[in-house]
Structure formats: structure tokens, C-alpha cells
Design an enzyme around this catalytic site. Structure first.
Site, PDB file in Angstrom:
ATOM      1  N   LYS A  76       0.861  -1.183   0.000  1.00 35.86           N
ATOM      2  CA  LYS A  76       0.000   0.000   0.000  1.00 35.86           C
ATOM      3  C   LYS A  76       0.897   1.233   0.000  1.00 35.86           C
ATOM      4  CE  LYS A  76      -3.866   1.957   2.698  1.00 35.86           C
ATOM      5  NZ  LYS A  76      -4.748   1.752   3.871  1.00 35.86           N
ATOM      6  N   SER A 151      -9.592   1.785   2.891  1.00 35.75           N
ATOM      7  CA  SER A 151      -8.735   2.563   2.039  1.00 35.75           C
ATOM      8  C   SER A 151      -7.681   1.732   1.302  1.00 35.75           C
ATOM      9  CB  SER A 151      -8.017   3.622   2.876  1.00 35.75           C
ATOM     10  OG  SER A 151      -7.209   3.016   3.862  1.00 35.75           O
ATOM     11  N   SER A 175      -9.842  -0.672   7.074  1.00 33.16           N
ATOM     12  CA  SER A 175      -9.309  -0.586   5.709  1.00 33.16           C
ATOM     13  C   SER A 175      -8.587  -1.813   5.174  1.00 33.16           C
ATOM     14  CB  SER A 175      -8.390   0.614   5.580  1.00 33.16           C
ATOM     15  OG  SER A 175      -9.169   1.775   5.496  1.00 33.16           O
TER      16      SER A 175
HETATM   17  N1  GLN Z   1     -13.271   4.248   6.618  1.00 27.17           N
HETATM   18  C1  GLN Z   1     -12.522   4.605   7.773  1.00 27.17           C
HETATM   19  C2  GLN Z   1     -12.063   6.031   7.668  1.00 27.17           C
HETATM   20  O1  GLN Z   1     -12.285   6.618   6.677  1.00 27.17           O
HETATM   21  C3  GLN Z   1     -11.371   3.673   7.977  1.00 27.17           C
HETATM   22  C4  GLN Z   1     -10.228   3.908   7.070  1.00 27.17           C
HETATM   23  C5  GLN Z   1      -9.035   3.092   7.435  1.00 27.17           C
HETATM   24  O2  GLN Z   1      -9.143   2.066   8.099  1.00 27.17           O
HETATM   25  N2  GLN Z   1      -7.869   3.571   7.039  1.00 27.17           N
HETATM   26  O3  GLN Z   1     -11.479   6.566   8.546  1.00 27.17           O
END
Ligand code: GLN
EC number: 6.3.5.7
Length: 483
Positions: A76, A151, A175
Site C-alpha cells: 500500500k 482505504s 481498511s
Molecule cells: N473508513 C474509515 C475512515 O475513513 C477507515 C479507514 C481506514 O481504516 N484507514 O477513517
């Protein structure tokens, strides 16, 4: 060759059926051919990959072995990679080449993994759809009109489309698990402190945790083994021995106590997903598990608490991007204030700016007690709920997401609609617990995930349960058409 799992690749390399260099070339060609449909990569690292593959082949020729020696993976794009662009999905870091490798990157490279590239992601890991990336949205290989989740959506789409067997992700509120669920993968968020955060660009430091995305639990075990462990560079890393995750996959599930929280089956859950979750419970019962209804009474407060704590930490972490030392700088600043304002205003996208504003507000004098401190108290209540539940059960099971993957753009006008998709995943981050999502079936041709949560440092238990389930089901083997 592109269908092979990490475990199969390790066997193929050991048996000299193919070399890492051959495999790497096949996958790089496949990425070049198919990724334009998905947009799952931000950067490809062909030269590095071929160099690492040749080095891994040479190590094997010298008698070395190891499950990751010569295995192709991707990171990532928020794991720092020395000399390679590390963008975090943001215009702010489009020109940033990290001066060092993240611990996770260095550990996997030392184990012989081959880095094919850096995967697309929501900007600064904020999102559940992978639509907030500066490099454009990622498409779900199961239906190109739908989001892959976020994400870590680039890692998920790439692995689901068989562009590579496994990739790293990070999970602040879901995410890893949520994109795994939406693309038919197995993904694991480890216990907070299990995997080093050093060199992982921070979103919300008390919640962030790196982990593996792969097609099987067996492969998550292999990748986690390479990622986990104490790191003196990360003050929140925990000095606990790392068990042999692969060796633990075959434990019997006889007598395993599975808790199913009644709060999970509320109005927001797609009833077709509820049915698939109950079918997975039946499957685990056949393997000897005992099911118990439990309660997590404070779960309803999790989203409001998370969406105060995560933005608060983000507003602090992201203050370092000021146009001075690294990253984007606006053209022709008039003075220092203009430099700050325009560099940040032009470098950050709308979702990141929204979170910075919410976070700065929640931390400001006069509001700190009402919002931030309150949210931290809720966080403790949520942790206490889990502690009480784990006195009665070994694993908690439920849906990973309330809905299958939605259409690109469907939730763009309403950020809160997207936040609600995190309802089942964020509690594990607030409590610091490990969680895993694994394939459990399909709704309208779109994958559905079942989530398992375990007590601290019981990643092995999660992998064991998922592996036994996968030996007896074939959801995880389904391949999206066209890939
Ligand atoms: N959807 C959550 C957020 O926007 C989690 C994102 C993540 O785990 N990086 O914060």
C-alpha cells in the site's frame, strides 16, 4: 501461474517448477495488460522487482528456503519505500520519495519478498471506497462499476484480480477487512502493536495497524509472519514473541465458543448478508464450534466516537505537511502564512480537509472535553464490552460490512453514509483487537465477508478458524470474470 497462492508459489519455487524471475515477469505483464481497467497501482517497481527476484533465485540456489523467498507482493502506498515515490494517495506527497524503508517493507524484503509496486489507496487512508485518491478511483474486479472498498482498495483489487498473490494494507477503522470483504479476499488487522508502524505514514496513530491481504488464511499467515514482531523504532510496538502462524492453522475447532452479538443484526444490515453470515455459523458448527448469543451494548456509540478520535489524531499528524520541508509547495508564496494556507489547501483533497477541520475543532479549547474526552471514554466502554464478551467466548463473529460494494460515486455527496459502512469494523480498532474478514458468499454477484474478532494477540486463532472454514468451503476460490 497468476492463480497461484503464496503457499503454492513457495512449493513451486522449492520444487524448481519455475523461478521467481519467471513468475515476476508473468505478473508484471499481467499488471500491464489488466491494471488499466482497475487502477490498482500508483507506481510499478519493475526494476526493483526483477532485481529482488534474481536475488531470491540466487539465495534458493544457495540452499536457502522460506515461504516468502521469491514471493511477489505489493505495498500500500503509505509504507515508506526508500528512493521510491510514497504518495499516500495524495497530491501532497506526489513528489515524495521516502528516504528510508518502513520496518514492514524492510522485513519483507529481508525475507526475500519481491515488490512489484505501490498500490492505490484513499488519500491518507481516509475512506471506505478508494474514491478519494489523487490518482483516481480503484474499480472492483467483481464489477467495474462498483467500488472495491477502502482505504486499501488498490491492494485488494489487485489481489482479487490475480495480478499478484498478496499485498500489504493498513487498517485504522476497517481498511484491510472492508476491502477484503468487498473483493472476496481474506484480510487480517493484527492486534495494535503487533506490526511495526515505523515508516507507515500516520493517519490516526492510536488506531493504525498494518496487515496482510491475500486470497486465503493460509497466505495471510505467511505474510503476517514476515510483518509481525517487536520494533524498537516504534514505541507502541509490543515485545511479545511471534508464534508460528502457519503451524497453528490446523488446530481443531471442536468446542470453540463463537459469540454472535445481537446488536450486529439491526436494521442497517442487508438481510441477504445476514443470511450468509448465519450460513457461515452453520458451517462452523459442523466443524465443532458452539454458538452463543452475546451483547456489545456500546456498539452504537462507536461510529461517533471513531469519527472524533480519528480526525483529531489526523489533524495533529497531518500538521507536518506544511509546504516547508517535503511534499507539495504552492507556486510563488507571498509570505509564510500564504505558503501554509495554499500548500495545504491545494495539496490536500476535500475528504482530508474535512477531517482536519473536524479534528482541529474537536481538540480546540472549550470543545476538547465535550468531544475528544467523551469519545475516549466511549472507547474505554467499547473495550470493556469486548473484555466481558471474551470471558464467555473465544471468537466473535458477524458481518464485515452492512452492504456489498456500492456503485462508484453513490455515496460521494454524503460522507456520513460512507462512515456508516464502518459500523462493524471500527470497534476492533478502538479496542486494539485483532480482526479478520473472509469470503462468505455473494449477493447480486458481489462478494460478502464474515468478520472474526479475537482477544489480544490471538491472530493465530483467527487464522486457524478461517483456514478450517476455507478447507470446507470454496467461496474464497471464486475468481472474478475477466480476470
Ligand atoms: N473508513 C474509515 C475512515 O475513513 C477507515 C479507514 C481506514 O481504516 N484507514 O477513517
Amino acid at each position: 501461474m497468476h492463480q497461484l497462492t503464496l503457499a503454492e508459489i513457495a512449493r513451486g519455487l522449492a520444487d524448481k517448477k519455475f523461478s521467481s524471475e519467471e513468475l515476476t515477469k508473468v505478473l508484471l505483464a499481467r499488471i500491464a495488460q489488466l491494471d488499466p481497467q482497475l487502477n490498482s497501482f500508483i507506481s510499478l517497481t519493475e526494476d526493483l522487482a526483477l532485481q529482488q527476484a534474481k536475488a531470491a533465485d540466487a539465495r534458493r540456489a544457495n540452499g536457502e528456503s522460506g515461504a516468502l523467498l521469491g514471493a511477489p507482493i505489493a505495498h500500500k502506498d503509505l509504507f515508506c519505500t526508500q528512493g521510491i515515490r510514497t504518495s499516500c494517495g495524495s497530491k501532497m506527497l506526489d513528489n515524495f520519495k521516502a528516504p528510508y524503508d518502513a520496518t514492514v517493507v524492510a522485513k519483507l524484503a529481508a525475507a526475500g519478498a519481491v515488490t512489484l509496486g505501490k498500490t492505490n489507496m484513499d488519500e491518507f487512508a481516509m475512506g471506505s471506497a478508494n474514491e478519494s485518491s489523487y490518482y483516481g478511483a480503484v474499480k472492483n474486479p467483481w464489477n467495474l462499476e462498483h467500488v472495491p472498498g477502502g482505504s486499501s482498495g488498490g491492494s485488494a483489487a489487485a489481489v482479487a484480480a490475480r495480478l499478484l498473490p498478496a499485498a500489504t494494507g493498513t487498517d485504522t477503522g476497517g481498511s484491510i477487512r472492508q476491502p477484503a470483504a468487498l473483493t472476496n479476499l481474506t484480510g487480517l488487522k493484527p492486534t495494535y502493536g503487533r506490526v511495526s508502524r515505523w515508516g507507515m505514514i500516520a493517519y490516526a496513530s492510536s488506531l493504525d495497524q498494518g496487515g496482510p491481504l491475500a486470497r486465503t488464511a493460509e497466505d495471510c499467515a505467511i505474510l503476517l509472519q514476515g510483518m509481525a514482531g517487536f520494533d524498537p523504532q516504534d514505541s507502541t510496538s509490543i515485545d511479545e514473541p511471534v508464534p508460528d502462524y502457519s503451524a497453528g492453522l490446523n488446530g481443531s475447532l471442536q468446542g470453540l465458543r463463537i459469540g454472535v452479538p445481537k446488536e450486529y443484526f439491526s436494521a442497517g444490515l442487508d438481510p441477504r448478508i445476514a443470511d450468509l453470515i448465519m450460513a457461515s455459523v452453520e458451517e462452523l458448527k459442523k466443524l465443532g464450534a458452539v454458538i452463543k448469543e452475546i451483547s456489545l451494548p456500546n456498539m452504537q456509540h462507536a461510529i461517533p466516537a471513531y469519527y472524533v478520535i480519528a480526525p483529531a489524531e489526523a489533524s495533529s499528524n497531518l500538521s507536518r505537511f506544511d509546504g516547508v520541508r517535503f511534499g507539495y509547495r504552492c507556486e510563488d508564496p507571498k509570505n509564510l502564512e500564504d505558503l501554509y494556507k495554499r500548500s495545504r489547501g491545494e495539496g490536500f483533497g476535500p475528504e482530508v480537509q474535512r477531517r482536519i477541520m473536524v479534528g482541529a475543532y474537536a481538540l480546540s479549547a472549550g470543545y476538547y472535553d465535550a468531544y475528544y474526552l467523551k469519545a475516549q471514554k466511549i472507547r474505554r466502554l467499547i473495550k470493556n464490552d469486548f473484555m466481558a464478551a471474551f470471558n464467555e467466548v473465544d471468537i466473535i463473529l458477524g458481518p464485515t460490512t452492512p452492504n456489498p460494494a456500492w456503485k462508484l460515486g453513490a455515496k460521494n455527496s454524503d460522507p456520513v453514509a460512507a462512515y456508516l459502512e464502518d459500523v462493524y469494523t471500527i470497534t476492533a480498532n478502538l479496542a486494539g483487537l485483532p480482526g479478520l474478514s473472509m469470503p462468505a458468499g455473494f449477493v447480486d454477484g458481489l462478494p460478502v465477508g464474515v468478520q472474526l474478532l479475537a482477544p489480544y494477540f490471538q491472530e493465530g486463532r483467527l487464522l486457524n478458524v478461517a483456514h478450517q472454514y476455507q478447507l470446507n468451503t470454496d467461496w474464497h476460490t471464486r475468481t472474478p470474470t475477466g480476470f
